[in-house]
Write an enzyme that holds these catalytic residues in place. Structure first.
Site, PDB file in Angstrom:
ATOM      1  N   LYS A  55       0.758  -1.172  -0.027  1.00  0.00           N
ATOM      2  CA  LYS A  55      -0.039   0.040   0.122  1.00  0.00           C
ATOM      3  C   LYS A  55       0.960   1.252  -0.029  1.00  0.00           C
ATOM      4  CE  LYS A  55      -4.256  -1.883   1.637  1.00  0.00           C
ATOM      5  NZ  LYS A  55      -3.867  -3.417   2.116  1.00  0.00           N
TER       6      LYS A  55
HETATM    7  C1  LIG Z   1      -4.440  -4.475   1.633  1.00  0.00           C
HETATM    8  C2  LIG Z   1      -3.690  -5.633   1.437  1.00  0.00           C
HETATM    9  C3  LIG Z   1      -4.327  -6.706   0.651  1.00  0.00           C
HETATM   10  C4  LIG Z   1      -5.706  -6.659  -0.289  1.00  0.00           C
HETATM   11  O1  LIG Z   1      -5.476  -5.824  -1.170  1.00  0.00           O
HETATM   12  P1  LIG Z   1      -6.836  -5.045  -1.796  1.00  0.00           P
HETATM   13  O2  LIG Z   1      -6.633  -3.833  -2.545  1.00  0.00           O
HETATM   14  O3  LIG Z   1      -7.532  -4.602  -0.573  1.00  0.00           O
HETATM   15  O4  LIG Z   1      -7.390  -6.198  -2.710  1.00  0.00           O
HETATM   16  C5  LIG Z   1      -3.645  -7.991   0.436  1.00  0.00           C
HETATM   17  N1  LIG Z   1      -2.536  -8.120   1.467  1.00  0.00           N
HETATM   18  C6  LIG Z   1      -1.997  -7.117   2.150  1.00  0.00           C
HETATM   19  C7  LIG Z   1      -0.724  -7.341   3.089  1.00  0.00           C
HETATM   20  C8  LIG Z   1      -2.593  -5.981   2.388  1.00  0.00           C
HETATM   21  O5  LIG Z   1      -2.352  -5.019   3.108  1.00  0.00           O
END
Ligand SMILES: *Cc1c(COP(=O)(O)O)cnc(C)c1O
Length: 469
Positions: free
Chosen positions: A113
């Site tokens: 993210k």
């Molecule tokens: C946010 C997240 C996900 C899921 O991603 P999305 O965009 O919500 O589908 C998967 N793994 C980790 C470690 C995350 O932080």
């Protein structure tokens, strides 16, 4: 480039207008009026670019109201290699001949993210400064969104962050990461409930248009369009690293929760990037897997959302899914609204008669990974390659292995580093995950967090007494 709502009730807006909003005024999500296409010759020209240069190329297709010179500056700051651990930005890490990880988790909070959020922090500050404006960010997190947002926005002028997180549902590392921030513009609210309760409160408050405008509320959760756009960049980057000619296809496997990460892959594919399959991996919370397997979409309530060892995927109502269905319905807002009304009335919708399209036209396939799969995948990858993967990435690797095709490289998006989820790593291999040097003292830092029952009104009262307008 202008943006409209999936539900048809918003006049076309430029990027910087939708940047500061959560849901569109009609309750839909902002989407670009069309997807720009990128041809093979252009792809070839992009091979030699650095990550921040590639980001300018891709993002300028979606952001026409920020000058190229400014975009250059913003992406340089967001994708400064000094912010990321490791030798190279977003490396491909081969696990075997066919399967590689895409190293997206080397940013400040060790999760993918950061890739979007670091850009968002830059472009937020830029637009707010231009307008001499302030904003109060309201968000919900099951762990990684919150910390990535807070690390991208801490200390930024004109921004307060109010972040709701589910009590007892995050790892000790995630809690330490978020709650140890002492910046006065960061407010962590821990809610007695699960992630979906947090998300429902955010939706309810953002749906109160009077409150929203009076308190200048904005969002950085996974429905934020700038995040999706920034995520599109690394699909191009990974494809450019994995291929050497423009006709070559690759598949991507994506550990999924709110459908934000894989939506960016869908968009890259719509733009013409040669992606064969988009392999969606879920944990035991398999609403999306069920949809891509059966065509039936049946989101679940929080009472049927399990707490798993890949907690950032413990989601049963994926907030970005509406954007994909909008495309699937031919980008027809009336049709989308009708389907969403049916969903509200009956709790489901059914495209089982269009499964071929989901699989062939759109390239989606899916699979489930359980706690036992996670442990055995972590253990096996560790034993075979010496690479330690986190539980979410393990879900991706497990499902990726079920969808390998001869001659097609499979790229698994690494969504977090194992240090964030050391309890599960220890269960899998009998020893904790190594913590990067600069974070070894995180757990000892004092934490700053406010506890609250799962009631929108309590959150609203807190915002009233701590927001800046
Ligand atoms: C946010 C997240 C996900 C899921 O991603 P999305 O965009 O919500 O589908 C998967 N793994 C980790 C470690 C995350 O932080």
């Amino acid at each position: 480039m202008k943006y409209v709502s999936t539900r048809g009730g918003m006049s076309p807006q430029p990027f910087s207008e939708i940047l500061l909003e959560g849901l569109a005024p009609d309750g839909g999500l902002a989407v670009p009026e069309s997807y720009p296409s990128v041809d093979a010759a252009t792809l070839e020209q992009w091979r030699s670019l650095s990550y921040d240069e590639l980001a300018v190329e891709v993002l300028s297709l979606y952001i026409s109201d920020v000058s190229r010179a400014d975009l250059n500056r913003l992406t340089k700051a967001a994708y400064d290699p000094a912010l990321y651990v490791g030798e190279t930005m977003v490396p491909l890490k081969p696990l075997n001949k066919q399967l590689s990880l895409v190293g997206l988790s080397q940013g400040p909070t060790l999760a993918f993210k950061d890739m979007a959020m670091q850009f968002l922090g830059q472009v937020f500050e830029f637009v707010l400064t231009q307008r001499n404006a302030t904003i109060n960010i309201l968000g919900a997190t099951s762990g990684d969104t919150g910390s990535a947002a807070e690390y991208a926005l801490k200390g930024k002028k004109g921004v307060n962050v109010f972040m709701l997180s589910p009590q007892g549902r995050m790892s000790a590392f995630q809690r330490a990461q978020m709650y140890s921030l002492q910046d006065q513009n960061i407010h962590n609210l821990t809610i007695k409930g699960v992630f979906d309760d947090c998300q429902d409160i955010v939706k309810q408050i953002a749906g109160d248009l009077g409150f929203k405008s009076q308190w200048r509320l904005g969002a950085v959760n996974s429905i934020n369009w700038a995040r999706i756009a920034a995520q599109v960049v690394y699909y191009f980057w990974a494809w450019l690293r994995a291929t050497n000619e423009s006709s070559q296809q690759v598949s991507f496997a994506v550990p999924s929760g709110n459908f934000g990460n894989i939506l960016a892959g869908h968009i890259a594919r719509q733009m013409g990037l040669p992606i064969r399959k988009l392999v969606l991996a879920t944990n035991e919370n398999n609403v999306l897997e069920e949809f891509f397997r059966t065509g039936i979409y049946r989101p679940r309530g929080s009472e049927h959302t399990y707490a798993t060892s890949s907690p950032s995927m413990d989601i049963s109502k994926a907030s970005n899914f509406e954007r994909f269905i909008y495309d699937f319905l031919g980008r027809d807002p009336q049709a989308l609204s009708a389907v969403w009304k049916q969903l509200a009335d009956t709790g489901q919708f059914d495209f089982s008669d269009r499964l071929d399209e989901l699989h062939d036209t759109y390239g989606f396939v899916a699979g489930v990974s359980t706690h036992a799969d996670r442990l055995s995948t972590i253990r096996k990858v560790w034993a075979d390659t010496g690479v330690l993967i986190d539980p979410h990435t393990a879900d991706g690797v497990k499902v990726a292995n079920e969808h390998l095709e001869p001659g097609i490289p499979m790229l698994v998006l690494e969504t977090a580093l194992p240090a964030k989820f050391s309890e599960t790593i220890e269960e899998a291999i009998g020893e904790p995950a190594p913590v990067p040097d600069h974070l070894t003292h995180l757990a000892d830092l004092p934490q700053r967090v406010i506890e609250m029952d799962a009631e929108a009104e309590l959150v609203m009262n807190y915002i009233k007494s701590h927001a800046s307008i």
